[in-house]
Write an enzyme that holds these catalytic residues in place. Structure first.
Site, PDB file in Angstrom:
ATOM      1  N   THR A  59     -24.168 -24.753  61.403  1.00 26.32           N
ATOM      2  CA  THR A  59     -25.126 -25.161  62.430  1.00 26.32           C
ATOM      3  C   THR A  59     -24.433 -25.585  63.733  1.00 26.32           C
ATOM      4  O   THR A  59     -23.402 -26.251  63.711  1.00 26.32           O
ATOM      5  CB  THR A  59     -25.987 -26.325  61.889  1.00 26.32           C
ATOM      6  OG1 THR A  59     -26.528 -25.919  60.634  1.00 26.32           O
ATOM      7  CG2 THR A  59     -27.112 -26.686  62.837  1.00 26.32           C
ATOM      8  N   PRO A  86     -25.293 -26.985  68.000  1.00 26.32           N
ATOM      9  CA  PRO A  86     -26.341 -27.685  68.759  1.00 26.32           C
ATOM     10  C   PRO A  86     -27.471 -26.734  69.174  1.00 26.32           C
ATOM     11  O   PRO A  86     -28.635 -27.118  69.183  1.00 26.32           O
ATOM     12  CB  PRO A  86     -25.597 -28.227  69.985  1.00 26.32           C
ATOM     13  CG  PRO A  86     -24.172 -28.351  69.529  1.00 26.32           C
ATOM     14  CD  PRO A  86     -23.944 -27.268  68.519  1.00 26.32           C
ATOM     15  N   GLY A  95     -29.657 -23.237  64.404  1.00 31.29           N
ATOM     16  CA  GLY A  95     -29.558 -23.666  63.008  1.00 31.29           C
ATOM     17  C   GLY A  95     -30.130 -22.605  62.098  1.00 31.29           C
ATOM     18  O   GLY A  95     -29.409 -21.896  61.400  1.00 31.29           O
ATOM     19  N   GLN A 107     -27.308 -19.934  44.745  1.00 29.01           N
ATOM     20  CA  GLN A 107     -26.723 -21.150  44.159  1.00 29.01           C
ATOM     21  C   GLN A 107     -26.963 -22.375  45.052  1.00 29.01           C
ATOM     22  O   GLN A 107     -27.297 -23.456  44.566  1.00 29.01           O
ATOM     23  CB  GLN A 107     -25.220 -20.949  43.944  1.00 29.01           C
ATOM     24  CG  GLN A 107     -24.557 -22.159  43.338  1.00 29.01           C
ATOM     25  CD  GLN A 107     -23.178 -21.834  42.800  1.00 29.01           C
ATOM     26  OE1 GLN A 107     -23.018 -20.908  42.034  1.00 29.01           O
ATOM     27  NE2 GLN A 107     -22.187 -22.608  43.197  1.00 29.01           N
ATOM     28  N   GLU A 108     -26.809 -22.193  46.378  1.00 25.87           N
ATOM     29  CA  GLU A 108     -26.999 -23.320  47.296  1.00 25.87           C
ATOM     30  C   GLU A 108     -28.422 -23.863  47.225  1.00 25.87           C
ATOM     31  O   GLU A 108     -28.660 -25.059  47.184  1.00 25.87           O
ATOM     32  CB  GLU A 108     -26.729 -22.869  48.734  1.00 25.87           C
ATOM     33  CG  GLU A 108     -25.284 -22.572  48.993  1.00 25.87           C
ATOM     34  CD  GLU A 108     -25.041 -22.030  50.387  1.00 25.87           C
ATOM     35  OE1 GLU A 108     -23.964 -21.505  50.604  1.00 25.87           O
ATOM     36  OE2 GLU A 108     -25.944 -22.137  51.256  1.00 25.87           O
ATOM     37  N   ARG A 109     -29.352 -22.928  47.205  1.00 21.77           N
ATOM     38  CA  ARG A 109     -30.766 -23.362  47.236  1.00 21.77           C
ATOM     39  C   ARG A 109     -31.175 -23.967  45.907  1.00 21.77           C
ATOM     40  O   ARG A 109     -31.914 -24.955  45.875  1.00 21.77           O
ATOM     41  CB  ARG A 109     -31.644 -22.176  47.635  1.00 21.77           C
ATOM     42  CG  ARG A 109     -31.292 -21.860  49.080  1.00 21.77           C
ATOM     43  CD  ARG A 109     -32.159 -20.973  49.830  1.00 21.77           C
ATOM     44  NE  ARG A 109     -31.696 -21.056  51.223  1.00 21.77           N
ATOM     45  CZ  ARG A 109     -31.799 -20.077  52.100  1.00 21.77           C
ATOM     46  NH1 ARG A 109     -32.358 -18.950  51.766  1.00 21.77           N
ATOM     47  NH2 ARG A 109     -31.372 -20.247  53.333  1.00 21.77           N
ATOM     48  N   GLY A 163     -47.280 -50.431  47.416  1.00 25.34           N
ATOM     49  CA  GLY A 163     -47.759 -51.303  48.492  1.00 25.34           C
ATOM     50  C   GLY A 163     -46.625 -51.636  49.459  1.00 25.34           C
ATOM     51  O   GLY A 163     -45.728 -50.816  49.679  1.00 25.34           O
TER      52      GLY A 163
HETATM   53  C1  LIG Z   1     -28.633 -34.425  57.020  1.00 29.37           C
HETATM   54  C2  LIG Z   1     -28.321 -33.005  57.376  1.00 29.37           C
HETATM   55  C3  LIG Z   1     -27.201 -32.409  56.809  1.00 29.37           C
HETATM   56  C4  LIG Z   1     -26.869 -31.101  57.167  1.00 29.37           C
HETATM   57  N1  LIG Z   1     -25.703 -30.546  56.672  1.00 29.37           N
HETATM   58  C5  LIG Z   1     -25.277 -29.344  57.172  1.00 29.37           C
HETATM   59  C6  LIG Z   1     -23.989 -28.826  56.830  1.00 29.37           C
HETATM   60  O1  LIG Z   1     -23.247 -29.407  56.033  1.00 29.37           O
HETATM   61  N2  LIG Z   1     -23.599 -27.660  57.399  1.00 29.37           N
HETATM   62  C7  LIG Z   1     -24.382 -26.977  58.274  1.00 29.37           C
HETATM   63  O2  LIG Z   1     -23.953 -25.934  58.760  1.00 29.37           O
HETATM   64  N3  LIG Z   1     -25.607 -27.439  58.636  1.00 29.37           N
HETATM   65  C8  LIG Z   1     -26.069 -28.612  58.104  1.00 29.37           C
HETATM   66  N4  LIG Z   1     -27.300 -29.104  58.462  1.00 29.37           N
HETATM   67  C9  LIG Z   1     -28.117 -28.346  59.400  1.00 29.37           C
HETATM   68  C10 LIG Z   1     -29.353 -27.715  58.773  1.00 29.37           C
HETATM   69  O3  LIG Z   1     -28.986 -26.679  57.895  1.00 29.37           O
HETATM   70  C11 LIG Z   1     -30.238 -27.254  59.938  1.00 29.37           C
HETATM   71  O4  LIG Z   1     -30.751 -28.439  60.550  1.00 29.37           O
HETATM   72  C12 LIG Z   1     -31.383 -26.371  59.485  1.00 29.37           C
HETATM   73  O5  LIG Z   1     -30.894 -25.121  59.055  1.00 29.37           O
HETATM   74  C13 LIG Z   1     -32.421 -26.145  60.602  1.00 29.37           C
HETATM   75  O6  LIG Z   1     -31.810 -25.752  61.774  1.00 29.37           O
HETATM   76  P1  LIG Z   1     -32.172 -26.513  63.152  1.00 29.37           P
HETATM   77  O7  LIG Z   1     -31.990 -27.968  62.916  1.00 29.37           O
HETATM   78  O8  LIG Z   1     -31.383 -25.884  64.221  1.00 29.37           O
HETATM   79  O9  LIG Z   1     -33.702 -26.264  63.352  1.00 29.37           O
HETATM   80  P2  LIG Z   1     -34.357 -25.023  64.153  1.00 29.37           P
HETATM   81  O10 LIG Z   1     -33.759 -23.755  63.664  1.00 29.37           O
HETATM   82  O11 LIG Z   1     -34.299 -25.314  65.605  1.00 29.37           O
HETATM   83  O12 LIG Z   1     -35.841 -25.105  63.657  1.00 29.37           O
HETATM   84  C14 LIG Z   1     -36.830 -26.007  64.212  1.00 29.37           C
HETATM   85  C15 LIG Z   1     -38.168 -25.728  63.526  1.00 29.37           C
HETATM   86  O13 LIG Z   1     -38.551 -24.369  63.785  1.00 29.37           O
HETATM   87  C16 LIG Z   1     -38.795 -23.710  62.565  1.00 29.37           C
HETATM   88  N5  LIG Z   1     -38.409 -22.305  62.664  1.00 29.37           N
HETATM   89  C17 LIG Z   1     -37.229 -21.773  63.084  1.00 29.37           C
HETATM   90  N6  LIG Z   1     -37.245 -20.451  63.003  1.00 29.37           N
HETATM   91  C18 LIG Z   1     -38.473 -20.109  62.523  1.00 29.37           C
HETATM   92  C19 LIG Z   1     -39.134 -18.886  62.226  1.00 29.37           C
HETATM   93  N7  LIG Z   1     -38.506 -17.712  62.375  1.00 29.37           N
HETATM   94  N8  LIG Z   1     -40.402 -18.914  61.762  1.00 29.37           N
HETATM   95  C20 LIG Z   1     -41.050 -20.101  61.586  1.00 29.37           C
HETATM   96  N9  LIG Z   1     -40.488 -21.286  61.859  1.00 29.37           N
HETATM   97  C21 LIG Z   1     -39.220 -21.292  62.318  1.00 29.37           C
HETATM   98  C22 LIG Z   1     -37.936 -24.433  61.534  1.00 29.37           C
HETATM   99  O14 LIG Z   1     -38.408 -24.205  60.211  1.00 29.37           O
HETATM  100  C23 LIG Z   1     -38.105 -25.872  62.001  1.00 29.37           C
HETATM  101  O15 LIG Z   1     -39.294 -26.394  61.506  1.00 29.37           O
HETATM  102  C24 LIG Z   1     -27.684 -30.381  58.081  1.00 29.37           C
HETATM  103  C25 LIG Z   1     -28.831 -30.991  58.614  1.00 29.37           C
HETATM  104  C26 LIG Z   1     -29.148 -32.281  58.281  1.00 29.37           C
HETATM  105  C27 LIG Z   1     -30.347 -32.905  58.905  1.00 29.37           C
END
Ligand SMILES: Cc1cc2nc3c(=O)[nH]c(=O)nc-3n(C[C@H](O)[C@H](O)[C@H](O)COP(=O)(O)OP(=O)(O)OC[C@H]3O[C@@H](n4cnc5c(N)ncnc54)[C@H](O)[C@@H]3O)c2cc1C
Length: 380
Positions: free
Chosen positions: A127, A129, A132, A242-244, A340
């Protein structure tokens, strides 16, 4: 209760020792680790000594080469005890398997023993900024210059980012090749130009370190490429079942544990001269959750059986992840209500579960992405 048939007696024996280990070595300290924002490094080393880390690794690298059910046991016991800071499953079930499956002999000889002993904590950094869900949007670049890759970019939300010793960084090695332009590159902590941001403040998973990682002209030998260049996306996709499932296993164990604790609570807490358990609403709420969890347990155990037989497909694993994580949050939310005001207090496991389970539908691929995968197969 439907008896579980996926585990053998040896797994249950292992479970006893894992539970005792966590009760002694983790439960008494978890509250402090929540304040520290990370677990004690020693826990990794102690867990390594007991064989809790990467139990599937081959004996030649110092592992015990057992099946994934041992990983599931570790995850279930940590979740049952509410040890949400213990990031072993990210290390053992998600990150290290990339090394085990795609690493060459030299890479495995160099790193796997440390992954098993707890001396080398591994993180996976996909991921960024700006992206994701859409991995094709990855902008971190790795450019081959002579015998070195030069990496530039930033990653965020990386689990165990601060504590990690080795990071598998998903980089773009070809700007024009879309998903075929992604590669996995190993970067060790301490490499010049590689820096880590502050611990990110989260609403849950307080004892788990989650951080940003920055790469500025980071030079690593070209031998740090994991597998083949341009195959990163394929490797990522291969590990999805496996991850999921790993996330679904933790979610289901958490739901079971919170339900059991709530059953105890409603029996002892009184209102209007009766235990809360005597109200029909409490019975209906708990009955519904119990029925849903029972179904989930059967489905998740079946998925585990499929995984160890190498038959679990991405769509089925996506269904497991989506349903189990939604259910675990629903359980935490509704059980909190039955507590509660006490349910809102951090000292109650149900309050922590409410905060901790919220992220399960977000990380590891959001549940909306799970629906896309399921829908795509269903509708073509
Ligand atoms: C506590 C925590 C630990 C994490 N650990 C890791 C890690 O170890 N390594 C790593 O790489 N990442 C990690 N992540 C990142 C995580 O995998 C991402 O936050 C996640 O994949 C979502 O990406 P995003 O935050 O960029 O959300 P976005 O991709 O910006 O999505 C925002 C919203 O839009 C929706 N959305 C996006 N695309 C679509 C679509 N095509 N259709 C419908 N809806 C859509 C999403 O479902 C979400 O509701 C972690 C996140 C957290 C919060």
């Amino acid at each position: 209760m439907i008896p579980r048939s996926v585990f053998e007696p040896e797994h249950e024996q292992f479970r006893d020792s894992v539970r005792k280990f966590f009760e002694v070595e983790a439960v008494p300290f978890h509250e402090q680790w929540e304040k520290d924002g990370q677990i004690d490094r020693d826990l990794w080393l102690k867990a390594g000594k007991l064989g809790l880390l990467v139990p599937t690794a081959d004996e030649v690298y110092g592992g015990v080469a057992v099946d994934f059910r041992y990983n599931a046991v570790v995850s279930e016991e940590a979740s049952r005890l509410g040890l949400s800071g213990v990031g072993f499953f990210l290390h053992s079930d998600i990150a290290v398997p990339y090394l085990l499956k795609n690493g060459n002999e030299a890479q495995k000889q160099k790193y796997i023993a440390g992954c098993i002993s707890g001396e080398t904590i591994v993180a996976i950094a996909m991921t960024e900024p700006g992206t994701g869900s859409d991995l094709q949007g990855i902008k971190t670049t790795a450019v081959l210059e002579g015998d070195e890759y030069v990496i530039n970019g930033a990653k965020t939300f990386i689990t165990c980012g601060l504590q990690s010793d080795l990071v598998i960084v998903v980089c773009r090695t070809d700007p024009n090749a879309g998903s075929k332009g992604l590669s996995l590159i190993l970067v060790e902590s301490g490499t010049e130009g590689f820096s880590k941001g502050a611990k990110l403040e989260k609403i849950g998973l307080k004892a788990q370190d989650t951080s940003e990682l920055f790469f500025q002209d980071v030079r690593v030998p070209k031998e740090n490429l994991l597998g083949e260049e341009g195959m990163g996306f394929v490797y990522l996709m291969r590990e999805l079942p496996q991850e999921r499932l790993s996330i679904a296993i933790a979610a289901t164990a958490s739901a079971e544990s919170i339900l059991a604790q709530t059953v105890d609570y409603v029996k002892q807490r009184k209102a209007f001269g009766k235990p809360i358990a005597a109200f029909q609403n409490s019975q209906f709420e708990l009955a519904e959750l119990d029925a849903k969890i029972s179904c989930m347990r059967v489905f998740i155990d079946k998925c585990l059986e499929l995984l160890i037989n190498k038959e679990l497909d991405t769509v089925t694993a996506s269904k497991a992840k989506m349903l189990a994580t939604d259910l675990s949050f629903d359980v935490a939310n509704r059980c909190l209500q039955l507590h509660g005001g006490y349910g809102y207090m951090w000292e109650y496991p149900v309050a922590r579960a409410f905060a901790d389970t919220r992220v399960l539908s977000i990380y590891g691929g959001t549940n909306e992405i799970m629906k896309l995968i399921i829908g795509r197969e269903l509708l073509g």
